[in-house]
Design a protein around this motif. Structure first.
Motif, short mmCIF file in Angstrom:
data_model
loop_
_atom_site.label_atom_id
_atom_site.label_comp_id
_atom_site.label_asym_id
_atom_site.label_seq_id
_atom_site.Cartn_x
_atom_site.Cartn_y
_atom_site.Cartn_z
N LEU A 45 0.82 -1.21 0.00
CA LEU A 45 0.00 0.00 0.00
C LEU A 45 0.85 1.26 0.00
O LEU A 45 0.83 2.02 -0.96
CB LEU A 45 -0.97 0.03 1.18
N CYS A 46 1.62 1.50 1.07
CA CYS A 46 2.34 2.76 1.15
C CYS A 46 3.38 2.75 2.27
O CYS A 46 3.45 1.82 3.06
CB CYS A 46 1.37 3.91 1.39
N GLU A 47 4.17 3.80 2.28
CA GLU A 47 5.06 4.10 3.39
C GLU A 47 4.58 5.42 3.99
O GLU A 47 4.23 6.35 3.26
CB GLU A 47 6.50 4.25 2.91
N ILE A 48 4.57 5.48 5.33
CA ILE A 48 4.07 6.66 6.02
C ILE A 48 5.15 7.19 6.94
O ILE A 48 5.74 6.42 7.70
CB ILE A 48 2.79 6.33 6.82
N TYR A 49 5.42 8.48 6.84
CA TYR A 49 6.40 9.15 7.69
C TYR A 49 5.67 10.21 8.51
O TYR A 49 5.01 11.08 7.95
CB TYR A 49 7.49 9.81 6.85
N ILE A 50 5.78 10.13 9.84
CA ILE A 50 5.11 11.09 10.72
C ILE A 50 6.16 11.88 11.48
O ILE A 50 7.01 11.31 12.15
CB ILE A 50 4.17 10.38 11.70
N THR A 51 6.08 13.20 11.36
CA THR A 51 6.98 14.11 12.07
C THR A 51 6.15 14.93 13.06
O THR A 51 5.08 15.42 12.72
CB THR A 51 7.66 15.07 11.08
N THR A 52 6.67 15.06 14.28
CA THR A 52 6.00 15.82 15.33
C THR A 52 6.85 17.04 15.68
O THR A 52 8.03 16.90 15.95
CB THR A 52 5.79 14.95 16.58
N ASN A 53 6.23 18.21 15.69
CA ASN A 53 6.92 19.46 16.02
C ASN A 53 6.13 20.21 17.07
O ASN A 53 4.91 20.03 17.21
CB ASN A 53 7.05 20.35 14.78
N ASP A 54 6.79 21.10 17.81
CA ASP A 54 6.11 21.97 18.75
C ASP A 54 5.40 23.07 17.98
O ASP A 54 5.84 23.50 16.92
CB ASP A 54 7.11 22.59 19.73
N THR A 55 4.31 23.56 18.55
CA THR A 55 3.55 24.62 17.90
C THR A 55 4.21 25.97 18.15
O THR A 55 4.95 26.15 19.10
CB THR A 55 2.10 24.67 18.44
N MET A 56 3.92 26.91 17.26
CA MET A 56 4.37 28.28 17.42
C MET A 56 3.16 29.16 17.57
O MET A 56 2.33 29.14 16.68
CB MET A 56 5.20 28.74 16.23
N PRO A 57 2.96 29.92 18.58
CA PRO A 57 3.71 30.00 19.83
C PRO A 57 3.56 28.71 20.61
O PRO A 57 2.59 27.98 20.45
CB PRO A 57 3.07 31.18 20.56
N TYR A 58 4.52 28.46 21.47
CA TYR A 58 4.59 27.19 22.19
C TYR A 58 3.36 26.95 23.05
O TYR A 58 2.93 27.81 23.80
CB TYR A 58 5.84 27.15 23.06
N ASP A 59 2.77 25.79 22.88
CA ASP A 59 1.63 25.35 23.69
C ASP A 59 1.88 23.89 24.04
O ASP A 59 1.96 23.04 23.14
CB ASP A 59 0.33 25.49 22.89
N PRO A 60 2.05 23.57 25.32
CA PRO A 60 2.38 22.18 25.69
C PRO A 60 1.27 21.19 25.38
O PRO A 60 1.52 19.99 25.31
CB PRO A 60 2.64 22.27 27.19
N LEU A 61 0.06 21.68 25.16
CA LEU A 61 -1.05 20.78 24.88
C LEU A 61 -1.24 20.48 23.40
O LEU A 61 -1.97 19.57 23.04
CB LEU A 61 -2.35 21.37 25.44
N LYS A 62 -0.58 21.23 22.53
CA LYS A 62 -0.74 21.04 21.10
C LYS A 62 0.60 20.80 20.43
O LYS A 62 1.61 21.33 20.84
CB LYS A 62 -1.41 22.25 20.45
N LYS A 63 0.57 19.98 19.42
CA LYS A 63 1.74 19.72 18.59
C LYS A 63 1.29 19.79 17.14
O LYS A 63 0.14 19.61 16.81
CB LYS A 63 2.30 18.34 18.90
N ASP A 64 2.24 20.05 16.26
CA ASP A 64 1.99 20.02 14.83
C ASP A 64 2.47 18.67 14.30
O ASP A 64 3.61 18.26 14.56
CB ASP A 64 2.74 21.14 14.12
N TYR A 65 1.62 18.00 13.54
CA TYR A 65 1.95 16.70 12.97
C TYR A 65 1.96 16.81 11.46
O TYR A 65 1.04 17.39 10.86
CB TYR A 65 0.92 15.65 13.39
N VAL A 66 2.99 16.27 10.84
CA VAL A 66 3.08 16.21 9.39
C VAL A 66 3.17 14.73 9.02
O VAL A 66 4.09 14.04 9.44
CB VAL A 66 4.30 16.98 8.85
N VAL A 67 2.20 14.27 8.25
CA VAL A 67 2.12 12.87 7.84
C VAL A 67 2.32 12.84 6.34
O VAL A 67 1.52 13.38 5.58
CB VAL A 67 0.76 12.25 8.21
N GLN A 68 3.41 12.21 5.89
CA GLN A 68 3.68 12.08 4.47
C GLN A 68 3.41 10.63 4.07
O GLN A 68 3.94 9.70 4.68
CB GLN A 68 5.12 12.44 4.15
#
Length: 158
Positions: free
Chosen positions: A124-147
């Motif tokens: 089917l596929c290969e999936i790459y998930i990257t997790t980054n901190d949000t700007m401005p910093y919020d400990p409850l939220k993260k930015d996720y990039v799924v390729q």
């Protein structure tokens, strides 16, 4: 009294089930990767996404979904011949959990580099998930990039 409690429970469970209908699931990924861009347009717009960019020359499309609480999901699709490439950017924890729970058994431990999680789903596929901190910093939220990169044998049907 029993009927009232049963009706409230049924209503609450219905709301919870339909609460995730606009998020992208593993089954949705399979459908999108196996079909062409026109079917992806129809499918994603039916889920509530809005088409923000459509470039027919380069076969690129970007869809956006705004969720309550300031969360968003951006889906980018690119057709390269008959193969589709997909990128999903989100800060919604529900979207990340929905995808991660369904693909967690496919983790590729040797392919993980740094903060990138790698998943290989055979045929089917290969999936790459990257997790980054949000700007401005919020400990409850993260930015996720799924390729999502489809397997070379997966082609979009016409």
């Amino acid at each position: 009294m029993k009927n009232l409690v049963l009706a409230v429970l049924l209503t609450c469970s219905t709301c919870v089930c339909f609460g995730q209908k606009s998020l992208i699931s593993y089954e949705d990924l399979k459908y999108i990767l196996h079909n062409n861009l026109q079917r992806a347009d129809t499918f994603l717009m039916a889920k509530g996404y809005t088409l923000t960019l459509k470039n027919t020359k380069t076969n690129n499309r970007i869809y956006t979904l705004s969720i309550k609480g300031g969360s968003h999901v951006n889906v980018s699709l690119r057709a390269d011949g008959k193969r589709l490439f997909m990128e999903l950017e989100t800060n919604a924890m529900e979207q990340y959990d929905l995808l991660n729970n369904s693909i967690s058994q496919y983790i590729h431990t040797k392919g993980a580099i740094g903060d990138i999680q790698t998943y290989v789903i055979k045929n089917l596929c290969e999936i790459y998930i990257t997790t980054n901190d949000t700007m401005p910093y919020d400990p409850l939220k993260k930015d996720y990039v799924v390729q999502i990169i489809s397997d070379k044998n997966i082609t979009a049907y016409d």
